[in-house]
Design a protein around this motif. Structure first.
Motif, PDB file in Angstrom:
ATOM      1  N   THR A 182     -10.174  -3.271   1.894  1.00 10.58           N
ATOM      2  CA  THR A 182     -10.798  -1.965   1.642  1.00 10.58           C
ATOM      3  C   THR A 182      -9.963  -1.147   0.666  1.00 10.58           C
ATOM      4  O   THR A 182     -10.492  -0.527  -0.259  1.00 10.58           O
ATOM      5  CB  THR A 182     -10.976  -1.179   2.958  1.00 10.58           C
ATOM      6  OG1 THR A 182     -11.769  -1.941   3.862  1.00 10.58           O
ATOM      7  CG2 THR A 182     -11.637   0.160   2.708  1.00 10.58           C
ATOM      8  N   TYR A 183      -8.650  -1.159   0.856  1.00 11.67           N
ATOM      9  CA  TYR A 183      -7.758  -0.332   0.034  1.00 11.67           C
ATOM     10  C   TYR A 183      -7.880  -0.672  -1.444  1.00 11.67           C
ATOM     11  O   TYR A 183      -7.936   0.225  -2.294  1.00 11.67           O
ATOM     12  CB  TYR A 183      -6.315  -0.525   0.509  1.00 11.67           C
ATOM     13  CG  TYR A 183      -5.301   0.326  -0.221  1.00 11.67           C
ATOM     14  CD1 TYR A 183      -5.223   1.694  -0.011  1.00 11.67           C
ATOM     15  CD2 TYR A 183      -4.413  -0.252  -1.129  1.00 11.67           C
ATOM     16  CE1 TYR A 183      -4.298   2.477  -0.684  1.00 11.67           C
ATOM     17  CE2 TYR A 183      -3.481   0.518  -1.795  1.00 11.67           C
ATOM     18  CZ  TYR A 183      -3.420   1.883  -1.580  1.00 11.67           C
ATOM     19  OH  TYR A 183      -2.504   2.654  -2.243  1.00 11.67           O
ATOM     20  N   ILE A 184      -7.954  -1.947  -1.784  1.00 13.99           N
ATOM     21  CA  ILE A 184      -7.958  -2.341  -3.194  1.00 13.99           C
ATOM     22  C   ILE A 184      -9.297  -2.043  -3.868  1.00 13.99           C
ATOM     23  O   ILE A 184      -9.390  -2.108  -5.098  1.00 13.99           O
ATOM     24  CB  ILE A 184      -7.607  -3.838  -3.369  1.00 13.99           C
ATOM     25  CG1 ILE A 184      -8.617  -4.723  -2.627  1.00 13.99           C
ATOM     26  CG2 ILE A 184      -6.192  -4.111  -2.911  1.00 13.99           C
ATOM     27  CD1 ILE A 184      -8.358  -6.208  -2.820  1.00 13.99           C
ATOM     28  N   THR A 185     -10.324  -1.689  -3.079  1.00  8.89           N
ATOM     29  CA  THR A 185     -11.587  -1.316  -3.713  1.00  8.89           C
ATOM     30  C   THR A 185     -11.502   0.044  -4.387  1.00  8.89           C
ATOM     31  O   THR A 185     -12.173   0.296  -5.390  1.00  8.89           O
ATOM     32  CB  THR A 185     -12.737  -1.294  -2.682  1.00  8.89           C
ATOM     33  OG1 THR A 185     -12.436  -0.343  -1.652  1.00  8.89           O
ATOM     34  CG2 THR A 185     -12.942  -2.675  -2.079  1.00  8.89           C
ATOM     35  N   PHE A 186     -10.685   0.957  -3.832  1.00  6.30           N
ATOM     36  CA  PHE A 186     -10.570   2.288  -4.443  1.00  6.30           C
ATOM     37  C   PHE A 186      -9.215   2.536  -5.090  1.00  6.30           C
ATOM     38  O   PHE A 186      -9.063   3.492  -5.855  1.00  6.30           O
ATOM     39  CB  PHE A 186     -10.869   3.400  -3.418  1.00  6.30           C
ATOM     40  CG  PHE A 186      -9.997   3.398  -2.197  1.00  6.30           C
ATOM     41  CD1 PHE A 186      -8.748   4.002  -2.214  1.00  6.30           C
ATOM     42  CD2 PHE A 186     -10.425   2.802  -1.019  1.00  6.30           C
ATOM     43  CE1 PHE A 186      -7.948   4.017  -1.088  1.00  6.30           C
ATOM     44  CE2 PHE A 186      -9.623   2.810   0.117  1.00  6.30           C
ATOM     45  CZ  PHE A 186      -8.394   3.417   0.090  1.00  6.30           C
ATOM     46  N   LYS A 187      -8.234   1.699  -4.825  1.00  3.34           N
ATOM     47  CA  LYS A 187      -6.923   1.844  -5.474  1.00  3.34           C
ATOM     48  C   LYS A 187      -6.871   0.866  -6.642  1.00  3.34           C
ATOM     49  O   LYS A 187      -6.434  -0.280  -6.522  1.00  3.34           O
ATOM     50  CB  LYS A 187      -5.797   1.557  -4.474  1.00  3.34           C
ATOM     51  CG  LYS A 187      -4.389   1.762  -5.042  1.00  3.34           C
ATOM     52  CD  LYS A 187      -4.111   3.213  -5.394  1.00  3.34           C
ATOM     53  CE  LYS A 187      -2.677   3.404  -5.841  1.00  3.34           C
ATOM     54  NZ  LYS A 187      -2.359   4.810  -6.181  1.00  3.34           N
ATOM     55  N   MET A 191      -0.242  -8.755  -7.460  1.00  3.56           N
ATOM     56  CA  MET A 191      -0.240  -8.584  -5.999  1.00  3.56           C
ATOM     57  C   MET A 191      -1.554  -7.972  -5.519  1.00  3.56           C
ATOM     58  O   MET A 191      -2.081  -8.352  -4.476  1.00  3.56           O
ATOM     59  CB  MET A 191       0.947  -7.705  -5.578  1.00  3.56           C
ATOM     60  CG  MET A 191       2.292  -8.394  -5.657  1.00  3.56           C
ATOM     61  SD  MET A 191       3.613  -7.413  -4.919  1.00  3.56           S
ATOM     62  CE  MET A 191       3.787  -6.125  -6.148  1.00  3.56           C
ATOM     63  N   ARG A 192      -2.089  -7.041  -6.304  1.00  2.00           N
ATOM     64  CA  ARG A 192      -3.339  -6.392  -5.921  1.00  2.00           C
ATOM     65  C   ARG A 192      -4.487  -7.399  -5.886  1.00  2.00           C
ATOM     66  O   ARG A 192      -5.326  -7.379  -4.970  1.00  2.00           O
ATOM     67  CB  ARG A 192      -3.662  -5.274  -6.907  1.00  2.00           C
ATOM     68  CG  ARG A 192      -4.952  -4.530  -6.605  1.00  2.00           C
ATOM     69  CD  ARG A 192      -5.242  -3.454  -7.646  1.00  2.00           C
ATOM     70  NE  ARG A 192      -6.559  -2.885  -7.430  1.00  2.00           N
ATOM     71  CZ  ARG A 192      -7.686  -3.418  -7.871  1.00  2.00           C
ATOM     72  NH1 ARG A 192      -7.652  -4.535  -8.588  1.00  2.00           N
ATOM     73  NH2 ARG A 192      -8.860  -2.844  -7.631  1.00  2.00           N
ATOM     74  N   ALA A 251       0.825  -1.215   0.000  1.00  2.00           N
ATOM     75  CA  ALA A 251       0.000   0.000   0.000  1.00  2.00           C
ATOM     76  C   ALA A 251       0.853   1.257   0.000  1.00  2.00           C
ATOM     77  O   ALA A 251       0.531   2.238  -0.679  1.00  2.00           O
ATOM     78  CB  ALA A 251      -0.928  -0.016   1.211  1.00  2.00           C
ATOM     79  N   VAL A 252       1.950   1.261   0.757  1.00  2.00           N
ATOM     80  CA  VAL A 252       2.825   2.435   0.839  1.00  2.00           C
ATOM     81  C   VAL A 252       3.420   2.757  -0.525  1.00  2.00           C
ATOM     82  O   VAL A 252       3.398   3.915  -0.978  1.00  2.00           O
ATOM     83  CB  VAL A 252       3.936   2.197   1.883  1.00  2.00           C
ATOM     84  CG1 VAL A 252       5.031   3.254   1.760  1.00  2.00           C
ATOM     85  CG2 VAL A 252       3.359   2.223   3.293  1.00  2.00           C
ATOM     86  N   GLN A 286       6.631  -5.031 -16.842  1.00  2.00           N
ATOM     87  CA  GLN A 286       6.783  -6.183 -15.945  1.00  2.00           C
ATOM     88  C   GLN A 286       6.308  -5.817 -14.533  1.00  2.00           C
ATOM     89  O   GLN A 286       5.612  -6.603 -13.887  1.00  2.00           O
ATOM     90  CB  GLN A 286       8.253  -6.605 -15.908  1.00  2.00           C
ATOM     91  CG  GLN A 286       8.587  -7.712 -14.922  1.00  2.00           C
ATOM     92  CD  GLN A 286       8.278  -9.087 -15.466  1.00  2.00           C
ATOM     93  OE1 GLN A 286       8.179  -9.260 -16.683  1.00  2.00           O
ATOM     94  NE2 GLN A 286       8.146 -10.070 -14.589  1.00  2.00           N
ATOM     95  N   PHE A 287       6.684  -4.628 -14.070  1.00  2.00           N
ATOM     96  CA  PHE A 287       6.290  -4.226 -12.719  1.00  2.00           C
ATOM     97  C   PHE A 287       4.782  -4.054 -12.606  1.00  2.00           C
ATOM     98  O   PHE A 287       4.177  -4.471 -11.615  1.00  2.00           O
ATOM     99  CB  PHE A 287       6.988  -2.920 -12.319  1.00  2.00           C
ATOM    100  CG  PHE A 287       6.456  -2.339 -11.046  1.00  2.00           C
ATOM    101  CD1 PHE A 287       6.730  -2.935  -9.825  1.00  2.00           C
ATOM    102  CD2 PHE A 287       5.637  -1.219 -11.069  1.00  2.00           C
ATOM    103  CE1 PHE A 287       6.220  -2.427  -8.638  1.00  2.00           C
ATOM    104  CE2 PHE A 287       5.118  -0.695  -9.887  1.00  2.00           C
ATOM    105  CZ  PHE A 287       5.413  -1.301  -8.682  1.00  2.00           C
TER     106      PHE A 287
END
Length: 476
Positions: free
Chosen positions: A352-357, A342-343, A245-246, A334-335
């Motif tokens: 929660t984070y992956i719902t908006f990121k 990973m996401r 996340a960071v 590649q990244f």
């Protein structure tokens, strides 16, 4: 110029009389390095008659010279002592001196043990050591670069402490902080990484696993550790915050992608070398020969890494600049593939984070909110680095569906959505927040709770961001 070279010394009582200088070159003069190189240019010829030199691509190598430093090589004790004797003769003939306190002996061996033998220079004994710093890199008798990485990490850490004291303590903008890090700390961390990066992380054990990913190969890199430490510091989140996340919040990739780029570009450069750099080309060919013989080699390590990057083996160009650009694009692709993977695998802490990121990149609110404390509150909330029960219950071993809010009677899990829009405990504090949100999004109350959270944490409007930050502050 040197036939009438004089000097004097400034003392507390004044300046001494001038006296002639008949040895050495002028300090700081542009011509001095060239004159010194010409003066010692014949030193290697003194060593050619000594026994047991090392071989690079069938070429005998007795020594390496850089400015006023010299490294002598031999495959035997007798051969190295003979080279030391020859060096002493040369210095005696031409009025040069060797600092024996800085002169050390390293005997390389696979076990990495300190092997001591008696070596003399001008009747003075020389110390045998397990490691030695040469041109900024620590070499170990085992051939490992683990110590080199550790020393670069410690040096960069000291520089980071100074940077925090002199610059980061004033809480500059996030982009300014990242820019300064990339131009002051990162060059220290990645110094000579095109050599130690591929070698140190690869072993026979790792190469056995064909499915191992690049991120797993470089997971223990010290430079990545310091990079993450810095990123968490400027965001104002604790060190246990999610690394994924960071980096996602700042739009930063791990530093091993810089190492890969530098290694591939250096490999391409060496592969395209002509006759201008015979010793460097010989070292590259020797590494290639070890690779063909199935022996550990830098060539083999880089080749293995290239095989892990989609499309890298097909990238070829005579121009170094065009290859560099192509390499950057391939590694970026590649990244992003790795980031998406990973996401999709994130659950629990970052659900929660992956719902908006949904897209990788630098978040604009980090520049919109200029006040560090206001920005930090929003960041901690987005990254689940807060003290809601959905997070603290994880460390207490409470099942996710049992992390019920104890501040109200709704009987819901105390997560980000419940805290921001539902919890009765904070109804009064929420009035101003909802007024500002509804002004920016009139249809906000018609959205379901999940979409409300996504809208609020994806919003780039400064008034909404400030309102969220203020709401969190009041509730805390």
């Amino acid at each position: 110029m040197y036939s009438t070279c004089t000097s004097c010394i400034r003392l507390k009582t004044g300046v001494t009389n001038s006296f002639p200088v008949r040895v050495g070159v002028r300090q700081g003069d542009n011509l001095s390095p060239s004159l010194f190189k010409i003066f010692i240019n014949d030193l290697p010829t003194y060593l050619q008659s000594t026994p047991d030199p090392i071989k690079l691509d069938e070429k005998d190598v007795h020594c390496l010279m850089f400015a006023d430093d010299i490294v002598l090589f031999s495959k035997s004790e007798v051969g190295l002592q003979e080279k030391l004797n020859k060096l002493h003769e040369y210095c005696k003939d031409w009025c040069l001196t060797v600092n024996t306190s800085k002169t050390k002996i390293m005997i390389f061996n696979k076990a990495g043990k300190l092997i001591t033998r008696k070596f003399m220079f001008d009747n003075k004994p020389l110390e045998c050591v397990k490691s030695y710093k040469y041109l900024g890199i620590h070499f170990s008798v085992s051939g490992s670069f683990a110590l080199a990485q550790s020393e670069l990490y410690n040096k960069a850490l000291r520089a980071l402490f100074k940077l925090k004291k002199d610059f980061l303590s004033f809480h500059p903008s996030v982009k300014s902080s990242l820019h300064v890090f990339d131009h002051t700390i990162k060059p220290i961390l990645l110094y000579c990484s095109e050599i130690w990066g591929p070698i140190n992380q690869l072993s026979t054990r790792i190469k056995r696993y064909a499915c191992i990913t690049l991120d797993e190969i470089f997971s223990k890199l010290l430079c990545n550790k310091l990079h993450l430490k810095f990123c968490k510091s400027i965001l104002g989140v604790h060190q246990k915050s999610s690394n994924f996340a960071v980096l996602s919040e700042l739009g930063r990739h791990p530093l091993h992608y810089d190492i890969l780029k530098q290694s591939f570009v250096y490999f391409h450069r060496l592969n395209s070398l002509g006759s201008s750099f015979p010793l460097l080309k010989a070292a590259f060919n020797s590494s290639y020969s070890n690779y063909l013989a199935n022996k550990p080699s830098w060539y083999g390590s880089v080749t293995f890494l290239k095989s892990k990057v989609s499309g890298m083996n097909n990238a070829s160009s005579k121009s170094l600049n065009s290859f560099t650009q192509s390499c950057k694009q391939i590694l970026k692709k590649q990244f992003l593939q790795s980031w998406e993977s990973m996401r999709s695998n994130q659950d629990g802490k970052l659900c929660t984070y992956i719902t908006f990121k949904t897209n990788f990149g630098f978040e604009k609110y980090l520049q919109t909110l200029h006040n560090f404390d206001q920005r930090r509150r929003v960041t901690k909330f987005r990254l689940s680095a807060h003290k809601l029960l959905i997070e603290t219950g994880r460390y207490k071993g409470i099942p996710r569906n049992e992390r019920i809010c104890d501040k109200c009677m709704l009987g819901e899990v105390e997560d980000e959505c419940h805290f921001l829009f539902k919890c009765h405990k904070f109804s009064l504090q929420r009035i101003q927040l909802m007024d500002i949100i509804c002004k920016s999004c009139p249809n906000f109350i018609t959205l379901n709770s999940t979409n409300q959270l996504i809208w609020a944490l994806s919003c780039e409007h400064v008034d909404v961001l400030l309102a969220i930050s203020e709401f969190i502050k009041l509730c805390e």
